[in-house]
Design a protein around this motif. Structure first.
Motif, PDB file in Angstrom:
ATOM      1  N   CYS A   1     -26.558  26.945 -15.414  1.00  8.57           N
ATOM      2  CA  CYS A   1     -27.337  25.876 -16.050  1.00  8.57           C
ATOM      3  C   CYS A   1     -26.699  25.406 -17.357  1.00  8.57           C
ATOM      4  O   CYS A   1     -26.874  24.260 -17.768  1.00  8.57           O
ATOM      5  CB  CYS A   1     -28.746  26.408 -16.337  1.00  8.57           C
ATOM      6  N   CYS A   2     -25.992  26.309 -18.049  1.00  8.98           N
ATOM      7  CA  CYS A   2     -25.543  26.037 -19.424  1.00  8.98           C
ATOM      8  C   CYS A   2     -24.055  26.236 -19.676  1.00  8.98           C
ATOM      9  O   CYS A   2     -23.579  25.920 -20.760  1.00  8.98           O
ATOM     10  CB  CYS A   2     -26.311  26.919 -20.401  1.00  8.98           C
TER      11      CYS A   2
ATOM     12  N   CYS B   1     -29.943  33.796 -18.244  1.00 10.18           N
ATOM     13  CA  CYS B   1     -29.114  32.934 -19.088  1.00 10.18           C
ATOM     14  C   CYS B   1     -29.508  33.103 -20.554  1.00 10.18           C
ATOM     15  O   CYS B   1     -30.665  32.903 -20.929  1.00 10.18           O
ATOM     16  CB  CYS B   1     -29.260  31.475 -18.669  1.00 10.18           C
TER      17      CYS B   1
ATOM     18  N   CYS C   1     -30.820  29.817 -22.266  1.00 11.84           N
ATOM     19  CA  CYS C   1     -32.136  29.354 -21.805  1.00 11.84           C
ATOM     20  C   CYS C   1     -33.288  30.237 -22.273  1.00 11.84           C
ATOM     21  O   CYS C   1     -34.441  29.865 -22.089  1.00 11.84           O
ATOM     22  CB  CYS C   1     -32.182  29.312 -20.285  1.00 11.84           C
TER      23      CYS C   1
HETATM   24 ZN   LIG Z   1     -29.126  28.267 -19.147  1.00 15.45          ZN
END
Ligand SMILES: [Zn+2]
Length: 262
Positions: free
Chosen positions: A178-179, A229, A232
């Motif tokens: 996601c990041c 994560c 997050c």
């Molecule tokens: Zn993330």
């Protein structure tokens, strides 16, 4: 089997891999930032002396980690995104709590906690039940490019006759797909990494670590992935990408002390 479980002990909150927890001779914890005494951007269980936090706070935080795991000593590394390892013994730690310029810590000494600090990079811990050796690896993207996971498996084989298919590994929290954005990936990553791109510029570095361990000879069932994560989850984890000035959480693995501490 669940990949990771949450534990609360002595005011600290940490994760544990059931894959490793089933061995009574091994102690480990993947710590969150909760339960320490650091303040401001370092709130609260910062384990790094090198990020601008008060040393007294870091010392107290490390004591809390030792108490939570019932260990006697903790040894860290002055991590440099390299490939060098240090085989840690009790005498080595008398001289320094941070070993210079290593990213792989290995020990067979009971009671000695191997500490890897991270904020976005992964800590990857390994255990060889056959030869009773533990290792902890600082694995950022530079380490992945350099092949640090293949390196630790090969070193364990050379030093202790560890067989890759006998090793167990837990891949800790880090930047998720996601990041993990890499705008200059064509310069930073070799083409064989480009298959880990999940959308333009974003990479699955967790799957990359898993695949690197598989390529080194580990069995799929012997690898578990935290899948958390750091960017997050601000309540639980420090993230350099998110906050810049911040602390470092720690992952610790050890062989259980012969005599229980305290
Ligand atoms: Zn993330």
């Amino acid at each position: 089997m669940q990949a990771i479980e949450l534990i609360s002990r002595n005011g600290l909150t940490f994760y544990r891999f059931p894959l490793l927890a089933r061995f009574p001779e091994v102690v480990h914890g993947v710590f969150t930032r909760l339960g320490g005494v650091s303040t401001g951007p370092y709130t609260s269980l910062n384990l790094s002396y090198a990020v601008g936090d008060r040393p007294e706070a870091v010392r107290e935080n490390r004591q809390r980690v030792l108490r939570a795991l019932d260990l006697e000593e903790l040894v860290g590394a002055d991590q440099v995104h390299g490939l060098r390892e240090s085989v840690v013994s009790a005498t080595a730690t008398a001289a320094a709590t941070e070993l210079p310029a290593v990213d792989i810590l290995i020990t067979r000494e009971p009671g000695l906690g191997l500490l890897i600090k991270q904020a976005d990079c992964q800590a990857v811990m390994l255990y060889d039940p056959e030869h009773r050796v533990v290792a902890n690896v600082h694995c950022g993207w530079r380490g992945q490019v350099a092949g640090i996971l293949g390196q630790v498996v090969s070193r364990l084989g050379k030093l202790f006759a560890s067989r890759p298919e006998g090793l167990l590994a837990g891949i800790g929290p880090g930047l998720g797909p996601c990041c993990a954005e890499f705008r200059h990936f064509r310069q930073e990553f070799p083409p064989k990494f480009w298959q880990y791109q999940v959308r333009p510029g974003y990479f699955d570095l967790w799957r990359l670590s898993r695949d690197q361990l598989l390529a080194a000879g580990l069995k799929p069932d012997n690898i578990c992935l935290a899948g958390l994560c750091t960017k997050c989850r601000p309540a639980e984890f420090y993230s350099f990408r998110r906050d810049g000035v911040t602390g470092r959480q720690g992952a610790v693995i050890a062989l259980r002390p012969r005599q229980p501490g305290r």
